[in-house]
Design an enzyme around this catalytic site. Structure first.
Site, PDB file in Angstrom:
ATOM      1  N   LYS A  11       0.844  -1.197   0.000  1.00 13.73           N
ATOM      2  CA  LYS A  11       0.000   0.000   0.000  1.00 13.73           C
ATOM      3  C   LYS A  11       0.876   1.243   0.000  1.00 13.73           C
ATOM      4  CE  LYS A  11      -0.568   1.791   3.684  1.00 13.73           C
ATOM      5  NZ  LYS A  11       0.067   2.921   4.474  1.00 13.73           N
ATOM      6  N   GLY A 103       1.726  -3.548   5.459  1.00 14.53           N
ATOM      7  CA  GLY A 103       1.989  -4.983   5.368  1.00 14.53           C
ATOM      8  C   GLY A 103       1.043  -5.847   6.180  1.00 14.53           C
ATOM      9  N   SER A 105      -1.815  -5.012   7.565  1.00 10.50           N
ATOM     10  CA  SER A 105      -3.191  -4.798   7.104  1.00 10.50           C
ATOM     11  C   SER A 105      -3.438  -5.499   5.782  1.00 10.50           C
ATOM     12  CB  SER A 105      -3.457  -3.292   6.957  1.00 10.50           C
ATOM     13  OG  SER A 105      -3.374  -2.637   8.200  1.00 10.50           O
ATOM     14  N   ASP A 136      -6.446   0.595   8.108  1.00  6.43           N
ATOM     15  CA  ASP A 136      -6.049   0.411   6.708  1.00  6.43           C
ATOM     16  C   ASP A 136      -6.624  -0.854   6.084  1.00  6.43           C
ATOM     17  OD1 ASP A 136      -4.612   2.739   6.577  1.00  6.43           O
ATOM     18  OD2 ASP A 136      -2.635   1.803   6.685  1.00  6.43           O
TER      19      ASP A 136
END
Length: 269
Positions: A11, A103, A105, A136
């Site tokens: 992300k 990571g 999430s 997230d």
């Protein structure tokens, strides 16, 4: 039996404005999420109980498997859907831990997607569980460009079709940063709303730099690379990224990343 597989895409926050502190201790933010084609990888096979094996280059930086967010996501989904089945899950941890790339999430969201398919349950259960696992996780469950408001979990679609396939280089100086500690270091000043991500900012950057001064070095290094058209820190850091005009320029820069830093040459989804 062919195992079920899911990518947990890295992300990126193209911009992250912190607008204030919420009564629950979290922060009101405005952000634009984008996702890479690469990330951690999760696979799973049918089993009577839930289990998790963690492997990969960053497996050693995670705590016990039973406290991993993947197992927590699996248990929450099983309870919400009333499922009696289990799953033998394997997480290939390829992204640095506590690096601003979502990571944990992303791994939890990958577990929700994988188990929704494996257990053939309604996706609404995963959507209901996601916000309980972290701010997230809803964005990572979607893994598509979105604007996040509230604590980051109030999502609306964003058209980033012009960035699809864009070359991006992620660089982390191998310094883990606690999201909670970086947010705690925010100076409390509301610098205004997020309108255009290209002209936005990351309001957590200075707090991250105070804890990890190497972030400044990474940002400067990326900014000096030929073809780097946009450079920013992601999330609470310490990973920084640069968008490049083409793959060749990204790859040329990737070969020059200092050996002591982690990097990933990838593309946006």
């Amino acid at each position: 039996m062919i195992p079920h597989r899911e990518i947990a895409p890295a992300k990126l926050n193209l911009a992250l404005h912190v607008r204030g502190k919420r009564p629950d201790g979290r922060h009101d933010i405005e952000t634009v999420f984008a996702f890479c084609v690469d990330g951690d990888r999760l696979s799973g096979e049918a089993a009577d109980t839930l289990s998790l094996e963690v492997k990969g280059p960053f497996a050693g930086e995670l705590g016990p498997s039973e406290s991993n967010l993947v197992i927590r996501a699996a248990e929450a989904l099983r309870d919400a859907a009333g499922v009696k089945q289990g799953a033998a899950l394997v997480l290939d941890k390829r992204l640095p831990v506590a690096s601003g790339l979502g990571g944990g999430s992303a791994d939890a969201a990958a577990a929700l997607r994988l188990l929704t398919s494996m257990w053939t349950i309604d996706p609404s259960h995963a959507q209901a569980v996601a916000p309980q696992l972290g701010s997230d996780v809803p964005a990572c469950l979607l893994s598509l460009p979105a604007r996040g408001e509230g604590a980051g979990d109030q999502l609306s679609p964003v058209d980033l079709s012009d960035l699809s396939g864009a070359a991006v280089l992620l660089v982390n100086p191998r310094v883990p940063l606690s999201t909670a500690e970086v947010f705690a270091g925010w100076d409390g000043e509301d610098r205004g709303p997020l309108t255009d991500w290209r002209h936005g900012r990351n309001d957590l950057e200075q707090a991250a730099i105070r804890q990890a001064p190497l972030v400044t070095t990474v940002l400067a290094w990326l900014s000096a690379q030929r073809g780097a058209s946009f450079v920013r820190m992601s999330g609470s850091g310490a990973t920084c990224f640069a968008l490049f005009e083409n793959d060749a320029q990204r790859d040329q820069s990737a070969t020059a990343v200092p050996r002591e830093w982690w990097h990933l040459a990838t593309s946006l989804r």
